[in-house]
Design an enzyme around this catalytic site. Structure first.
Site, PDB file in Angstrom:
ATOM      1  N   HIS A   1       3.624  -5.907  -5.716  1.00 34.50           N
ATOM      2  CA  HIS A   1       2.637  -4.852  -5.448  1.00 34.50           C
ATOM      3  C   HIS A   1       2.832  -3.734  -6.461  1.00 34.50           C
ATOM      4  CE1 HIS A   1       2.307  -0.720  -3.642  1.00 34.50           C
ATOM      5  NE2 HIS A   1       1.051  -1.113  -3.544  1.00 34.50           N
TER       6      HIS A   1
ATOM      7  N   ASN B   1       0.816   0.201  -7.558  1.00 31.01           N
ATOM      8  CA  ASN B   1      -0.263   1.147  -7.320  1.00 31.01           C
ATOM      9  C   ASN B   1      -0.002   2.400  -8.136  1.00 31.01           C
ATOM     10  OD1 ASN B   1      -1.041   3.761  -5.540  1.00 31.01           O
ATOM     11  ND2 ASN B   1      -2.583   2.177  -5.277  1.00 31.01           N
ATOM     12  N   VAL B   2      -1.042   2.914  -8.784  1.00 30.24           N
ATOM     13  CA  VAL B   2      -0.979   4.217  -9.439  1.00 30.24           C
ATOM     14  C   VAL B   2      -2.249   4.972  -9.070  1.00 30.24           C
ATOM     15  CG1 VAL B   2       0.583   3.735 -11.366  1.00 30.24           C
ATOM     16  CG2 VAL B   2      -1.803   3.066 -11.558  1.00 30.24           C
ATOM     17  N   ARG B   3      -2.121   6.236  -8.704  1.00 29.75           N
ATOM     18  CA  ARG B   3      -3.278   6.959  -8.183  1.00 29.75           C
ATOM     19  C   ARG B   3      -3.154   8.464  -8.431  1.00 29.75           C
ATOM     20  NH1 ARG B   3       0.123   5.253  -4.315  1.00 29.75           N
ATOM     21  NH2 ARG B   3       1.080   6.827  -2.975  1.00 29.75           N
TER      22      ARG B   3
ATOM     23  N   HIS C   1       9.898  -1.731  13.032  1.00 29.35           N
ATOM     24  CA  HIS C   1       9.887  -2.550  14.244  1.00 29.35           C
ATOM     25  C   HIS C   1      10.666  -3.849  14.067  1.00 29.35           C
ATOM     26  CE1 HIS C   1       6.613  -4.137  11.777  1.00 29.35           C
ATOM     27  NE2 HIS C   1       6.575  -5.226  12.541  1.00 29.35           N
TER      28      HIS C   1
ATOM     29  N   ARG D   1     -13.944   1.207   1.415  1.00 26.87           N
ATOM     30  CA  ARG D   1     -14.536  -0.124   1.425  1.00 26.87           C
ATOM     31  C   ARG D   1     -13.493  -1.143   1.888  1.00 26.87           C
ATOM     32  NH1 ARG D   1     -15.495  -4.126  -2.658  1.00 26.87           N
ATOM     33  NH2 ARG D   1     -17.578  -5.061  -2.495  1.00 26.87           N
TER      34      ARG D   1
END
Length: 328
Positions: free
Chosen positions: A124, A126-128, A193, A278
């Site tokens: 995984h 992600n860059v934002r 959990h 979306r």
């Protein structure tokens, strides 16, 4: 009600700062998908350009690229999005309560690759960037992202390579960044959990705005550009290894843990769903197949048991290595 000239000026300034970030993100998506496509001569990315319909709470556009049924990747999804909304969702103001209710813009690239071969880890990245526009104040901009590795059959060589690449990408921005973001990743990608980690970690950071706008963005870009060097050598080493029903069953079982984390704990998933994003794009991280077993136990000393004893517990994968010389 008309906008004041100062509001228009502020919006134009924010737009000018955001456009180069969006251009880099689109280019990053193109470079990553091209590298994956080079490994998959018989499968091709579906390119889904989308725009939110007028009248919806969230506005914006993006490009979702999905490859399914490949020889190497059972599913590889890379999404770019750039959206605007009337108020930040609760998941984004958890650590910034003063911005609750502020209009915002968010853009980023997010990917998850689920390989076919159980000896190749899921990954995984992600860059934002998120920018909030509180009334009567300057825009507030911050960055987040990272990458993490989720093996089914762990290999020390792969774990060390992945973490070393992450460390070296962050080194120019301070010697504290890798250990700090590595620890952040270990704490974030955990299933409370189940009392276990999702994988062997990597780096993760959020709400980051410490180095000044230019250096903050440069650090984000360094992380994004480090993804292919961190992951592709592992794919090349493991993708030809033979596997059978036993390995496949364990892979599907562990993918179930991946689903649990993404739907129950992941802030990015919550942000997208809470803000009216979306769903097809938000859930591109889901594996094409997964399974659950009641109280499954692996035989002591088996390769499957070693995942739990030798790889999932948090550890320093770079212990004994000299610090990167690129540090600043």
């Amino acid at each position: 009600m008309s906008l004041s000239s100062s509001s228009l000026s502020g919006a134009a300034s924010a737009q000018a700062h955001a456009d180069p970030v969006a251009a880099w993100l689109r280019g990053l998506q193109a470079r990553i998908t091209a590298a994956v496509q080079a490994l998959e001569p018989e499968a091709h990315f579906i390119v889904d350009d989308w725009r939110k319909p007028e009248g919806e709470r969230l506005q914006g556009h993006g490009r979702t690229m999905i490859l399914e049924g490949g020889e190497v990747f059972e599913r590889a999804g890379v999404g770019f999005s750039r959206v605007q909304g009337p108020q930040l969702p609760p998941s984004a103001t958890q650590h910034r309560p003063e911005l609750a209710g502020a209009p915002f813009e968010a853009m980023g690239v997010s990917l998850v690759f689920h390989p076919r071969n159980p000896y190749v880890p899921t990954v995984h990245m992600n860059v934002r960037m998120i920018a909030a526009h509180p009334a009567g104040q300057k825009a507030v901009r911050w960055f987040g992202g990272g990458m993490d590795l989720t093996p089914y059959y762990g290999e020390v060589e792969d774990c060390v390579h992945f973490h070393r690449t992450c460390r070296d990408a962050l080194a120019p921005f301070g010697a504290d960044k890798y250990p700090r973001f590595k620890d952040w990743c270990d704490r974030y990608f955990r299933l409370p959990h189940r009392s276990e980690q999702r994988g062997i970690g990597g780096i993760f950071f959020d709400d980051f705005a410490e180095l000044g706008p230019e250096r903050d963005l440069a650090m984000l870009q360094a992380v994004g550009e480090a993804f292919l060097p961190a992951y592709l050598p592992i794919v090349e080493r493991r993708s030809k290894r033979e596997w059978g029903e036993r390995e496949r069953a364990f892979q599907l079982y562990r993918r179930g843990r991946y689903v649990e984390f993404n739907l129950v704990w992941d802030r990015g998933t919550h942000f997208g769903l809470q803000s009216g994003g979306r769903s097809e794009s938000i859930l591109l991280s889901m594996p094409p197949q997964a399974s659950w077993s009641y109280r499954r136990a692996e035989p002591a000393g088996s390769p499957e048991a070693r995942l739990y004893t030798d790889f999932l517990p948090c550890r320093d994968w770079l212990a004994g290595e000299a610090p990167s010389r690129a540090g600043a």
